[in-house]
Design a protein around this motif. Structure first.
Motif, mmCIF file in Angstrom:
data_model
loop_
_atom_site.group_PDB
_atom_site.id
_atom_site.type_symbol
_atom_site.label_atom_id
_atom_site.label_comp_id
_atom_site.label_asym_id
_atom_site.label_seq_id
_atom_site.Cartn_x
_atom_site.Cartn_y
_atom_site.Cartn_z
ATOM 1 N N LEU A 81 -0.251 -10.970 1.632
ATOM 2 C CA LEU A 81 0.398 -9.815 2.260
ATOM 3 C C LEU A 81 -0.108 -8.503 1.659
ATOM 4 O O LEU A 81 -0.169 -7.482 2.339
ATOM 5 N N THR A 82 -0.492 -8.542 0.390
ATOM 6 C CA THR A 82 -1.064 -7.346 -0.235
ATOM 7 C C THR A 82 -2.449 -7.060 0.315
ATOM 8 O O THR A 82 -2.798 -5.899 0.586
ATOM 9 N N VAL A 83 -3.256 -8.096 0.511
ATOM 10 C CA VAL A 83 -4.577 -7.924 1.124
ATOM 11 C C VAL A 83 -4.425 -7.321 2.514
ATOM 12 O O VAL A 83 -5.136 -6.385 2.892
ATOM 13 N N SER A 84 -3.482 -7.831 3.289
ATOM 14 C CA SER A 84 -3.242 -7.316 4.636
ATOM 15 C C SER A 84 -2.809 -5.855 4.596
ATOM 16 O O SER A 84 -3.278 -5.029 5.384
ATOM 17 N N SER A 85 -1.926 -5.524 3.650
ATOM 18 C CA SER A 85 -1.419 -4.163 3.553
ATOM 19 C C SER A 85 -2.515 -3.177 3.155
ATOM 20 O O SER A 85 -2.706 -2.150 3.807
ATOM 21 N N PHE A 86 -3.254 -3.478 2.092
ATOM 22 C CA PHE A 86 -4.272 -2.549 1.601
ATOM 23 C C PHE A 86 -5.448 -2.417 2.572
ATOM 24 O O PHE A 86 -6.083 -1.367 2.633
ATOM 25 N N GLU A 106 -10.319 -0.379 -4.358
ATOM 26 C CA GLU A 106 -11.063 0.543 -5.228
ATOM 27 C C GLU A 106 -10.431 1.936 -5.348
ATOM 28 O O GLU A 106 -10.356 2.481 -6.457
ATOM 29 N N PRO A 107 -9.941 2.555 -4.265
ATOM 30 C CA PRO A 107 -9.343 3.885 -4.417
ATOM 31 C C PRO A 107 -8.085 3.892 -5.295
ATOM 32 O O PRO A 107 -7.651 4.962 -5.741
ATOM 33 N N TYR A 108 -7.522 2.725 -5.539
ATOM 34 C CA TYR A 108 -6.280 2.608 -6.299
ATOM 35 C C TYR A 108 -6.496 1.916 -7.645
ATOM 36 O O TYR A 108 -5.545 1.713 -8.394
ATOM 37 N N GLN A 109 -7.734 1.572 -7.922
ATOM 38 C CA GLN A 109 -8.058 0.796 -9.113
ATOM 39 C C GLN A 109 -7.625 1.517 -10.390
ATOM 40 O O GLN A 109 -7.026 0.913 -11.293
ATOM 41 N N GLU A 110 -7.935 2.790 -10.489
ATOM 42 C CA GLU A 110 -7.599 3.540 -11.702
ATOM 43 C C GLU A 110 -6.094 3.566 -11.931
ATOM 44 O O GLU A 110 -5.626 3.460 -13.075
ATOM 45 N N PHE A 111 -5.344 3.710 -10.853
ATOM 46 C CA PHE A 111 -3.882 3.715 -10.962
ATOM 47 C C PHE A 111 -3.387 2.404 -11.566
ATOM 48 O O PHE A 111 -2.582 2.401 -12.513
ATOM 49 N N LEU A 134 0.830 -1.205 0.000
ATOM 50 C CA LEU A 134 0.000 0.000 0.000
ATOM 51 C C LEU A 134 0.865 1.257 0.000
ATOM 52 O O LEU A 134 0.610 2.200 -0.769
ATOM 53 N N GLU A 135 1.874 1.303 0.847
ATOM 54 C CA GLU A 135 2.716 2.489 0.936
ATOM 55 C C GLU A 135 3.467 2.745 -0.372
ATOM 56 O O GLU A 135 3.611 3.899 -0.799
ATOM 57 N N VAL A 136 3.936 1.690 -1.017
ATOM 58 C CA VAL A 136 4.604 1.850 -2.310
ATOM 59 C C VAL A 136 3.627 2.407 -3.334
ATOM 60 O O VAL A 136 3.945 3.335 -4.086
ATOM 61 N N THR A 137 2.411 1.866 -3.353
ATOM 62 C CA THR A 137 1.394 2.329 -4.295
ATOM 63 C C THR A 137 1.068 3.800 -4.077
ATOM 64 O O THR A 137 0.988 4.586 -5.033
ATOM 65 N N GLU A 138 0.883 4.199 -2.828
ATOM 66 C CA GLU A 138 0.537 5.587 -2.537
ATOM 67 C C GLU A 138 1.672 6.541 -2.934
ATOM 68 O O GLU A 138 1.413 7.651 -3.435
ATOM 69 N N LEU A 139 2.908 6.129 -2.720
ATOM 70 C CA LEU A 139 4.042 6.964 -3.115
ATOM 71 C C LEU A 139 4.050 7.176 -4.626
ATOM 72 O O LEU A 139 4.195 8.311 -5.114
ATOM 73 N N PHE A 140 3.865 6.096 -5.376
ATOM 74 C CA PHE A 140 3.902 6.214 -6.828
ATOM 75 C C PHE A 140 2.682 6.967 -7.367
ATOM 76 O O PHE A 140 2.790 7.685 -8.371
ATOM 77 N N MET A 141 1.541 6.822 -6.729
ATOM 78 C CA MET A 141 0.374 7.586 -7.150
ATOM 79 C C MET A 141 0.618 9.082 -7.009
ATOM 80 O O MET A 141 0.236 9.874 -7.888
ATOM 81 N N GLU A 142 1.257 9.464 -5.928
ATOM 82 C CA GLU A 142 1.562 10.887 -5.730
ATOM 83 C C GLU A 142 2.556 11.378 -6.778
ATOM 84 O O GLU A 142 2.417 12.481 -7.318
ATOM 85 N N MET A 143 3.557 10.562 -7.098
ATOM 86 C CA MET A 143 4.521 10.942 -8.117
ATOM 87 C C MET A 143 3.862 11.046 -9.482
ATOM 88 O O MET A 143 4.212 11.920 -10.294
ATOM 89 N N LYS A 144 2.890 10.179 -9.738
ATOM 90 C CA LYS A 144 2.167 10.251 -11.015
ATOM 91 C C LYS A 144 1.351 11.543 -11.096
ATOM 92 O O LYS A 144 1.274 12.179 -12.153
#
Length: 256
Positions: free
Chosen positions: A95-100, A124-129, A47-57
């Motif tokens: 582990l991804t389910v646990s993280s998200f 869902e909040p990350y689906q578009e990414f 989750l944290e990796v995804t959020e970081l990259f979403m912000e960079m995008k």
């Protein structure tokens, strides 16, 4: 033109990723980033990796490529049934389910009762990414041409019949290939830059903490493998390319 930092398989290793980006930012100015995919699964901080990259995008300095682990995750939540039942969970998806879900689904994971419907609202909040992740793209520099994808393309042209542990997508080119390092010629003039298979598996004698550079007998740069096995305790690597197409590697030993 800014530098471009192409980052290999991360698999939820946020601490190492942070340190790698800090090293890159300290050394280079005006950097854009490309992830070769597999940012989720196996590690604890998808989750944290995804959020970081979403912000960079959002800042306009990041492009995401589709990895096989993202593909399995999207298949799980999309009920596509392209992959065999529990294929994703068998490759680190729990582990991804646990993280998200921020551990809210951990009890169901332990009991084995979690379903894709349980997980879907958390993704869902990350689906578009993730849906916007690209299969591959190329870029022409004055001194080289690179094609970026998760797994590259090998002599098998993506038909990885010997990798049979799960059903594969009919169009699994670029995300499942396992023999890119065996290529002896460029892909329509492009050097393939990829991850997917840890370099230790490609050549057990190779330093697992450094990328694998594949040149043919003529000395041409055919492919570069940036998966240096961070989630297995080795390193996270980036290929930093300047505006002429020249590059150097930056690697950070695993901190996760």
């Amino acid at each position: 033109m800014p530098f471009t930092a192409v980052i290999g398989d991360i698999h939820g290793c946020i601490r190492t990723l942070d340190r790698l980006i800090n090293r890159i930012e300290a050394r280079y100015s005006d950097v854009n980033y490309i992830s070769l995919g597999d940012i989720v699964d196996r590690g604890f901080h998808s989750l944290e990796v995804t959020e970081l990259f979403m912000e960079m995008k959002k800042q306009g300095r990041f492009r995401m490529l589709l990895g096989n682990h993202e593909d399995m995750m999207l298949d799980y939540t999309g009920l596509s049934a392209v992959y065999a039942p529990n294929a994703w969970f068998g490759t680190g998806g729990k582990l991804t389910v646990s993280s998200f879900s921020r551990k809210e689904l951990d009890n169901k994971l332990t009991l084995g009762t979690v379903t894709n419907w349980d997980f879907k609202p958390y993704l869902e909040p990350y689906q578009e990414f993730f849906d916007s992740a690209e299969m591959y793209f190329g870029y022409d520099y004055p001194r080289n041409k690179y094609m970026f994808s998760h797994a590259g393309l090998g002599p098998s042209n993506g038909k990885v019949g010997r990798v049979t542990e799960y059903s594969r997508r009919k169009d699994y080119l670029y995300i499942w290939t396992r023999d890119t390092e065996q290529s002896q010629k460029k892909h329509f003039g492009y050097t393939m830059v990829h991850g997917h298979t840890p370099v230790k598996k490609v050549d057990p004698q190779h330093n697992p903490r450094t990328p694998f550079v594949n040149r043919n007998k003529a000395g041409e740069l055919v492919s570069v493998n940036l998966d240096t096995g961070c989630v297995y305790g080795y390193a996270l690597s980036a290929m930093v390319i300047d505006d002429a197409g020249d590059f150097e590697f930056v690697s950070e030993r695993c901190m996760d």
